[in-house]
Design a protein around this motif. Sequence first.
Motif, PDB file in Angstrom:
ATOM      1  N   THR A  38       0.845  -1.193   0.000  1.00  0.00           N
ATOM      2  CA  THR A  38       0.000   0.000   0.000  1.00  0.00           C
ATOM      3  C   THR A  38       0.884   1.248   0.000  1.00  0.00           C
ATOM      4  O   THR A  38       2.061   1.181   0.342  1.00  0.00           O
ATOM      5  CB  THR A  38      -0.945   0.052   1.228  1.00  0.00           C
ATOM      6  OG1 THR A  38      -0.150   0.169   2.397  1.00  0.00           O
ATOM      7  CG2 THR A  38      -1.819  -1.178   1.314  1.00  0.00           C
ATOM      8  N   GLU A  39       0.254   2.349  -0.352  1.00  0.00           N
ATOM      9  CA  GLU A  39       0.986   3.598  -0.491  1.00  0.00           C
ATOM     10  C   GLU A  39       1.512   4.102   0.854  1.00  0.00           C
ATOM     11  O   GLU A  39       2.528   4.752   0.947  1.00  0.00           O
ATOM     12  CB  GLU A  39      -0.030   4.616  -1.023  1.00  0.00           C
ATOM     13  CG  GLU A  39       0.510   5.740  -1.807  1.00  0.00           C
ATOM     14  CD  GLU A  39      -0.686   6.497  -2.371  1.00  0.00           C
ATOM     15  OE1 GLU A  39      -0.752   6.601  -3.598  1.00  0.00           O
ATOM     16  OE2 GLU A  39      -1.567   6.924  -1.587  1.00  0.00           O
ATOM     17  N   ARG A  40       0.739   3.791   1.912  1.00  0.00           N
ATOM     18  CA  ARG A  40       1.082   4.340   3.228  1.00  0.00           C
ATOM     19  C   ARG A  40       2.111   3.490   3.962  1.00  0.00           C
ATOM     20  O   ARG A  40       2.667   3.898   4.965  1.00  0.00           O
ATOM     21  CB  ARG A  40      -0.177   4.455   4.090  1.00  0.00           C
ATOM     22  CG  ARG A  40      -1.018   5.665   3.754  1.00  0.00           C
ATOM     23  CD  ARG A  40      -2.249   5.721   4.634  1.00  0.00           C
ATOM     24  NE  ARG A  40      -3.069   4.521   4.474  1.00  0.00           N
ATOM     25  CZ  ARG A  40      -3.537   3.792   5.475  1.00  0.00           C
ATOM     26  NH1 ARG A  40      -3.276   4.098   6.717  1.00  0.00           N
ATOM     27  NH2 ARG A  40      -4.290   2.740   5.235  1.00  0.00           N
ATOM     28  N   THR A  58      -5.045  -0.678  -2.646  1.00  0.00           N
ATOM     29  CA  THR A  58      -5.599  -0.202  -1.375  1.00  0.00           C
ATOM     30  C   THR A  58      -5.895  -1.418  -0.500  1.00  0.00           C
ATOM     31  O   THR A  58      -6.163  -2.515  -0.997  1.00  0.00           O
ATOM     32  CB  THR A  58      -6.898   0.602  -1.568  1.00  0.00           C
ATOM     33  OG1 THR A  58      -7.845  -0.236  -2.232  1.00  0.00           O
ATOM     34  CG2 THR A  58      -6.661   1.849  -2.392  1.00  0.00           C
ATOM     35  N   ALA A  60      -6.885  -2.531   3.996  1.00  0.00           N
ATOM     36  CA  ALA A  60      -7.129  -2.050   5.365  1.00  0.00           C
ATOM     37  C   ALA A  60      -7.410  -3.250   6.252  1.00  0.00           C
ATOM     38  O   ALA A  60      -7.745  -4.332   5.769  1.00  0.00           O
ATOM     39  CB  ALA A  60      -8.322  -1.106   5.372  1.00  0.00           C
ATOM     40  N   SER A  73     -13.301  -0.284   5.365  1.00  0.00           N
ATOM     41  CA  SER A  73     -12.229  -1.252   5.103  1.00  0.00           C
ATOM     42  C   SER A  73     -12.641  -2.226   4.002  1.00  0.00           C
ATOM     43  O   SER A  73     -11.852  -2.565   3.121  1.00  0.00           O
ATOM     44  CB  SER A  73     -11.907  -2.061   6.362  1.00  0.00           C
ATOM     45  OG  SER A  73     -11.431  -1.214   7.356  1.00  0.00           O
ATOM     46  N   LEU A  76     -12.254  -0.661   0.683  1.00  0.00           N
ATOM     47  CA  LEU A  76     -10.838  -0.576   0.283  1.00  0.00           C
ATOM     48  C   LEU A  76     -10.319  -1.943  -0.154  1.00  0.00           C
ATOM     49  O   LEU A  76      -9.549  -2.071  -1.105  1.00  0.00           O
ATOM     50  CB  LEU A  76      -9.989  -0.049   1.452  1.00  0.00           C
ATOM     51  CG  LEU A  76     -10.174   1.425   1.799  1.00  0.00           C
ATOM     52  CD1 LEU A  76      -9.439   1.789   3.076  1.00  0.00           C
ATOM     53  CD2 LEU A  76      -9.650   2.300   0.649  1.00  0.00           C
ATOM     54  N   ASN A  79     -11.679  -2.810  -3.593  1.00  0.00           N
ATOM     55  CA  ASN A  79     -10.926  -2.051  -4.589  1.00  0.00           C
ATOM     56  C   ASN A  79      -9.544  -2.690  -4.775  1.00  0.00           C
ATOM     57  O   ASN A  79      -9.048  -2.855  -5.896  1.00  0.00           O
ATOM     58  CB  ASN A  79     -10.814  -0.602  -4.114  1.00  0.00           C
ATOM     59  CG  ASN A  79     -10.250   0.297  -5.184  1.00  0.00           C
ATOM     60  OD1 ASN A  79     -10.672   0.230  -6.321  1.00  0.00           O
ATOM     61  ND2 ASN A  79      -9.275   1.107  -4.825  1.00  0.00           N
ATOM     62  N   GLY A  80      -8.920  -3.056  -3.646  1.00  0.00           N
ATOM     63  CA  GLY A  80      -7.604  -3.693  -3.683  1.00  0.00           C
ATOM     64  C   GLY A  80      -7.640  -5.013  -4.456  1.00  0.00           C
ATOM     65  O   GLY A  80      -6.688  -5.375  -5.149  1.00  0.00           O
ATOM     66  N   GLN A  83      -7.666  -4.125  -8.123  1.00  0.00           N
ATOM     67  CA  GLN A  83      -6.325  -3.663  -8.530  1.00  0.00           C
ATOM     68  C   GLN A  83      -5.351  -4.848  -8.592  1.00  0.00           C
ATOM     69  O   GLN A  83      -4.481  -4.916  -9.466  1.00  0.00           O
ATOM     70  CB  GLN A  83      -5.808  -2.632  -7.515  1.00  0.00           C
ATOM     71  CG  GLN A  83      -6.578  -1.329  -7.517  1.00  0.00           C
ATOM     72  CD  GLN A  83      -6.233  -0.476  -6.299  1.00  0.00           C
ATOM     73  OE1 GLN A  83      -6.152  -0.974  -5.177  1.00  0.00           O
ATOM     74  NE2 GLN A  83      -6.049   0.817  -6.514  1.00  0.00           N
ATOM     75  N   TYR A 102      -1.724  -5.317   5.148  1.00  0.00           N
ATOM     76  CA  TYR A 102      -3.007  -5.074   4.464  1.00  0.00           C
ATOM     77  C   TYR A 102      -3.078  -5.532   3.016  1.00  0.00           C
ATOM     78  O   TYR A 102      -4.148  -5.883   2.534  1.00  0.00           O
ATOM     79  CB  TYR A 102      -3.337  -3.587   4.514  1.00  0.00           C
ATOM     80  CG  TYR A 102      -3.563  -3.061   5.910  1.00  0.00           C
ATOM     81  CD1 TYR A 102      -3.969  -3.924   6.929  1.00  0.00           C
ATOM     82  CD2 TYR A 102      -3.377  -1.722   6.205  1.00  0.00           C
ATOM     83  CE1 TYR A 102      -4.177  -3.455   8.212  1.00  0.00           C
ATOM     84  CE2 TYR A 102      -3.591  -1.245   7.493  1.00  0.00           C
ATOM     85  CZ  TYR A 102      -3.983  -2.119   8.492  1.00  0.00           C
ATOM     86  OH  TYR A 102      -4.191  -1.648   9.752  1.00  0.00           O
ATOM     87  N   ALA A 103      -1.970  -5.509   2.293  1.00  0.00           N
ATOM     88  CA  ALA A 103      -2.051  -5.817   0.863  1.00  0.00           C
ATOM     89  C   ALA A 103      -2.088  -7.321   0.607  1.00  0.00           C
ATOM     90  O   ALA A 103      -2.449  -7.758  -0.484  1.00  0.00           O
ATOM     91  CB  ALA A 103      -0.856  -5.205   0.139  1.00  0.00           C
TER      92      ALA A 103
END
Length: 360
Positions: A38-40, A58, A60, A73, A76, A79-80, A83, A102-103
Amino acid sequence: MKMIIAGGGTGGHLFPGIAVADEFLATNSENKVLFVGTERGIEARLLPKLGYELGVITGAGIKGRGTWGQFKSAMLLLNGYAQSRKILKEFQPDIVLGVGGYASAPLLLAARGMGIKKIFIHEQNAIPGLANKILSRFSQRIFISMAESAALFPEGRTLLTGNPIRKEILWRFQERQRKVGDEFRILVFGGSAGAHRINLTMLEALPHLAAVRDRLVITHQTGEKDCEEIRAGYQAQGVKANVAPFIEDMAAAYGAADLVICRAGATTIAEVTACGKGCIFIPYPYAADDHQRKNAEALVNKKAGFMILEEELNGEVLAGEILRLKANPEALAEVERNARSLAHLDAAQVIVTEMVRADL
Ligand SMILES: CC(=O)N[C@H]1[C@@H](OP(=O)(O)OP(=O)(O)OC[C@H]2O[C@@H](n3ccc(=O)[nH]c3=O)[C@H](O)[C@@H]2O)O[C@H](CO)[C@@H](O)[C@@H]1O
């Protein structure tokens, strides 16, 4: 062959993934690795520096959130998942490895949905998290770091490999040659993000260490937020300390330490056993299912470490333990030997060999 390593978020999940990636590339120069995170997460900051590519999705956590939080969550994660399918179609991996974070769930679920056979997970902790419990149902093999977790996964599919350790720690770690009369060197760190409670307690401990103050050399990783305050705290009390938000060179930090004071994250545990360090573990009490306490207990029960629970922790208690160990090098040496005997130095090789040869 091509491999996707999914997960991260914190160093405890990412660093074992990096160790496996390095080993996979070393076994065959044609091999390719893509990380998905994830980006974070810490992966977005660290992987580019190491020359690894990162696919971003994304994700969570679901556990321990209210209804609205769980709904967000779930969105997300959905969506993940979409992706992940896109990334999988483009990269066409032969192997997918989930390292937690999370990923890992959306990517592995998408891989299963697309019929990829070589799906594996690695569990770093003594108690698996919710995501790995779900993913274990369809993973070909579940690589575990501690024998204790085998009973919590489907029977017959776990393999005790240990937790892969970054090669720079394995190769560059060098034990300091101690001499009589040397200063006592303490390394304090609180996992990949630092630990506020440990930071404050170290400052509280200093007045109780006044008698030996001149004999101490402290290296203290604080995390980003506390760094200035803690540095000023050491200065105010006249104690020599090297204070930093993050330590890049953990091999050198471990090598220089006579005693380590740390959380009990799984990757920390793997590294301190590999380096044979005597540690006072202060488990993070809010980790899912209190898994840090279980991680630490796995060592303490084998006389391979010491533990102070946060409910018993204060400056005086911590200082007492430091003074006891400083005065008792034999006790420390015994714990160091026992810790070293629990290390799995070849975890990355075993995992790569198993994934490559898995006949599916
Ligand atoms: C609060 C929480 O839930 N933490 C979890 C998280 O911890 P966290 O990410 O803190 O993980 P670990 O303690 O397992 O590992 C920390 C890693 O960061 C590195 N490091 C640390 C400090 C520094 O300055 N420089 C540096 O490189 C260490 O060398 C180690 O490789 O993931 C671990 C692995 O699943 C879990 O066991 C932990 O319970």
